[in-house]
Design a protein around this motif. Structure first.
Motif, PDB file in Angstrom:
ATOM      1  N   ALA A  38      53.710  40.281  31.808  1.00 33.58           N
ATOM      2  CA  ALA A  38      53.643  40.275  30.395  1.00 33.58           C
ATOM      3  C   ALA A  38      53.235  38.845  29.807  1.00 33.58           C
ATOM      4  CB  ALA A  38      55.026  40.153  30.018  1.00 33.58           C
ATOM      5  N   THR A  39      52.692  38.192  30.750  1.00 32.79           N
ATOM      6  CA  THR A  39      52.048  36.778  30.406  1.00 32.79           C
ATOM      7  C   THR A  39      50.698  36.881  29.845  1.00 32.79           C
ATOM      8  OG1 THR A  39      51.656  36.275  32.925  1.00 32.79           O
ATOM      9  CG2 THR A  39      53.689  35.428  32.021  1.00 32.79           C
ATOM     10  N   THR A  40      49.768  37.601  30.587  1.00 33.02           N
ATOM     11  CA  THR A  40      48.396  37.678  30.211  1.00 33.02           C
ATOM     12  C   THR A  40      47.902  39.091  30.095  1.00 33.02           C
ATOM     13  OG1 THR A  40      47.359  37.672  32.466  1.00 33.02           O
ATOM     14  CG2 THR A  40      47.725  35.527  31.660  1.00 33.02           C
ATOM     15  N   ASP A  41      46.898  39.290  29.439  1.00 37.68           N
ATOM     16  CA  ASP A  41      46.129  40.624  29.198  1.00 37.68           C
ATOM     17  C   ASP A  41      45.804  41.220  30.589  1.00 37.68           C
ATOM     18  OD1 ASP A  41      46.685  40.777  26.516  1.00 37.68           O
ATOM     19  OD2 ASP A  41      44.399  40.101  26.023  1.00 37.68           O
ATOM     20  N   LEU A  42      45.297  40.263  31.336  1.00 34.80           N
ATOM     21  CA  LEU A  42      44.717  40.779  32.883  1.00 34.80           C
ATOM     22  C   LEU A  42      45.959  41.306  33.669  1.00 34.80           C
ATOM     23  CD1 LEU A  42      42.435  40.955  34.791  1.00 34.80           C
ATOM     24  CD2 LEU A  42      42.997  38.769  35.690  1.00 34.80           C
ATOM     25  N   LEU A  43      46.956  40.580  33.618  1.00 30.76           N
ATOM     26  CA  LEU A  43      48.373  40.942  34.259  1.00 30.76           C
ATOM     27  C   LEU A  43      48.838  41.983  33.790  1.00 30.76           C
ATOM     28  CD1 LEU A  43      49.882  37.509  35.428  1.00 30.76           C
ATOM     29  CD2 LEU A  43      48.932  39.110  37.028  1.00 30.76           C
ATOM     30  N   ARG A  44      49.025  42.269  32.549  1.00 30.36           N
ATOM     31  CA  ARG A  44      49.521  43.528  31.844  1.00 30.36           C
ATOM     32  C   ARG A  44      48.643  44.600  31.995  1.00 30.36           C
ATOM     33  NH1 ARG A  44      48.871  41.629  27.195  1.00 30.36           N
ATOM     34  NH2 ARG A  44      50.658  40.417  27.121  1.00 30.36           N
ATOM     35  N   HIS A  45      47.456  44.516  32.068  1.00 32.92           N
ATOM     36  CA  HIS A  45      46.487  45.725  32.423  1.00 32.92           C
ATOM     37  C   HIS A  45      46.675  46.117  33.798  1.00 32.92           C
ATOM     38  CE1 HIS A  45      42.932  48.286  32.397  1.00 32.92           C
ATOM     39  NE2 HIS A  45      42.614  48.024  33.418  1.00 32.92           N
ATOM     40  N   TYR A  46      46.633  45.159  34.853  1.00 33.55           N
ATOM     41  CA  TYR A  46      46.965  45.382  36.088  1.00 33.55           C
ATOM     42  C   TYR A  46      48.170  46.171  36.540  1.00 33.55           C
ATOM     43  CZ  TYR A  46      47.923  44.539  41.316  1.00 33.55           C
ATOM     44  OH  TYR A  46      48.409  44.565  42.698  1.00 33.55           O
ATOM     45  N   TYR A  47      49.278  45.670  35.893  1.00 32.78           N
ATOM     46  CA  TYR A  47      50.737  46.171  36.040  1.00 32.78           C
ATOM     47  C   TYR A  47      50.720  47.837  35.320  1.00 32.78           C
ATOM     48  CZ  TYR A  47      55.859  46.879  35.589  1.00 32.78           C
ATOM     49  OH  TYR A  47      56.919  47.286  35.628  1.00 32.78           O
ATOM     50  N   ASP A  48      50.093  47.791  34.197  1.00 33.70           N
ATOM     51  CA  ASP A  48      50.188  49.102  33.481  1.00 33.70           C
ATOM     52  C   ASP A  48      49.381  50.252  34.219  1.00 33.70           C
ATOM     53  OD1 ASP A  48      51.846  47.992  31.505  1.00 33.70           O
ATOM     54  OD2 ASP A  48      50.382  48.033  30.033  1.00 33.70           O
ATOM     55  N   THR A  49      48.243  49.648  34.943  1.00 36.76           N
ATOM     56  CA  THR A  49      47.331  51.081  35.327  1.00 36.76           C
ATOM     57  C   THR A  49      47.356  50.927  37.132  1.00 36.76           C
ATOM     58  OG1 THR A  49      45.544  49.369  35.489  1.00 36.76           O
ATOM     59  CG2 THR A  49      46.001  50.550  33.293  1.00 36.76           C
ATOM     60  N   GLU A  50      47.618  49.964  37.790  1.00 39.80           N
ATOM     61  CA  GLU A  50      47.432  49.869  38.998  1.00 39.80           C
ATOM     62  C   GLU A  50      48.686  49.524  39.987  1.00 39.80           C
ATOM     63  OE1 GLU A  50      44.180  47.814  42.229  1.00 39.80           O
ATOM     64  OE2 GLU A  50      44.009  47.447  40.087  1.00 39.80           O
ATOM     65  N   TRP A  51      49.190  48.477  39.770  1.00 37.56           N
ATOM     66  CA  TRP A  51      50.336  47.834  40.715  1.00 37.56           C
ATOM     67  C   TRP A  51      51.381  48.978  40.908  1.00 37.56           C
ATOM     68  CZ3 TRP A  51      55.612  46.562  40.352  1.00 37.56           C
ATOM     69  CH2 TRP A  51      56.214  45.659  41.642  1.00 37.56           C
ATOM     70  N   GLY A  52      51.551  49.297  42.251  1.00 41.32           N
ATOM     71  CA  GLY A  52      52.614  50.325  42.194  1.00 41.32           C
ATOM     72  C   GLY A  52      52.186  51.744  42.350  1.00 41.32           C
ATOM     73  N   MET A  53      51.066  52.039  42.205  1.00 38.16           N
ATOM     74  CA  MET A  53      50.267  53.371  42.399  1.00 38.16           C
ATOM     75  C   MET A  53      49.943  53.557  43.781  1.00 38.16           C
ATOM     76  SD  MET A  53      51.142  54.596  39.603  1.00 38.16           S
ATOM     77  CE  MET A  53      49.836  56.080  39.595  1.00 38.16           C
ATOM     78  N   PRO A  54      50.226  54.640  44.316  1.00 40.14           N
ATOM     79  CA  PRO A  54      49.633  55.058  45.840  1.00 40.14           C
ATOM     80  C   PRO A  54      48.166  54.589  46.138  1.00 40.14           C
ATOM     81  CG  PRO A  54      50.940  56.797  44.848  1.00 40.14           C
ATOM     82  CD  PRO A  54      50.657  55.940  43.632  1.00 40.14           C
ATOM     83  N   VAL A  55      47.778  53.962  47.034  1.00 38.77           N
ATOM     84  CA  VAL A  55      46.426  53.778  47.712  1.00 38.77           C
ATOM     85  C   VAL A  55      46.446  54.465  49.157  1.00 38.77           C
ATOM     86  CG1 VAL A  55      44.670  52.126  48.574  1.00 38.77           C
ATOM     87  CG2 VAL A  55      46.268  51.741  46.523  1.00 38.77           C
ATOM     88  N   ARG A  56      45.915  55.406  49.420  1.00 37.04           N
ATOM     89  CA  ARG A  56      45.797  56.429  50.466  1.00 37.04           C
ATOM     90  C   ARG A  56      44.410  56.447  51.179  1.00 37.04           C
ATOM     91  NH1 ARG A  56      50.987  58.635  51.075  1.00 37.04           N
ATOM     92  NH2 ARG A  56      52.023  58.779  49.243  1.00 37.04           N
TER      93      ARG A  56
END
Length: 200
Positions: free
Chosen positions: A20-38
């Motif tokens: 929640a500290t920067t727009d970059l980290l927020r976008h990464y968390y909201d769209t990519e982090w924790g999503m499957p990569v296969r």
């Protein structure tokens, strides 16, 4: 849960403080982090970026991500495996990436190991075969471990296959990033979104 563990953003959504500290980290968390990569290339990129992050901030890596992709041929392991000493020297002069010889050389070495792994099931199968049987359900950031028996086993397997910069802490961070474990805090708007573990 402490007040600092989850922050309600201006959009009304709950995120951990680090996201929640920067727009970059927020976008990464909201769209990519924790999503499957296969896919092999996607996992090779994540492994490489985790290696460059060691001792540094993840935000710095994200800011330089496009520079890394350009410098390392889109993290195509076949192309990176062909890099030689001249390429290493050029990368050490590239301001668009993190210029660390050991890490650069590790990525090239790891690319070659990834190609060899194709003869034995491949990188994707090796990594995902270490998915734990049960998921985590952290209420606070303190509930999230920095390593696990599965990340220790994955680290050993990757090292046996010839990869470097793949310690158990780095492997656990990778497992979080690709959804093998869901360490989104209970109450986060991203909890359960990977589809790997359902809602719990």
């Amino acid at each position: 849960m402490t007040a600092s563990d989850l922050i309600i953003g201006s959009d009304g959504l709950a995120r951990p403080a680090w996201a929640a500290t920067t727009d970059l980290l927020r976008h990464y968390y909201d769209t990519e982090w924790g999503m499957p990569v296969r896919d092999e290339q996607g996992l090779f990129e994540r492994l490489s970026l985790e290696a460059f992050q060691a001792g540094l901030s993840w935000e710095l890596v994200l800011r330089k991500r496009e520079g890394f992709r350009a410098a390392f041929a889109g993290f195509d392991p076949e192309r990176v495996a062909e890099f030689g000493e001249g390429d290493v020297e050029k990368l050490l002069e590239n301001p668009e990436i993190i210029r660390n010889r050991r890490k650069i050389e590790a990525v090239i070495r790891n690319a070659r190991a990834v190609l060899e792994l194709r003869e034995d099931g491949g990188l994707v199968d090796l990594i995902w075969s270490h998915q734990p049987a049960e998921n985590l359900a952290p209420e606070t950031l303190a509930d999230i471990p920095s390593r696990s028996p599965e990340s220790e086993a994955l680290s050993k397997a990757l090292k046996k296959a010839g990869l470097t910069f793949v310690g158990p802490v780095m492997c656990f961070a990778l497992m979080e990033a690709i959804g093998m474990v869901d360490t989104h805090l209970l109450g986060s708007h991203r909890r359960g979104t990977s589809g790997v573990w359902g809602e719990a």
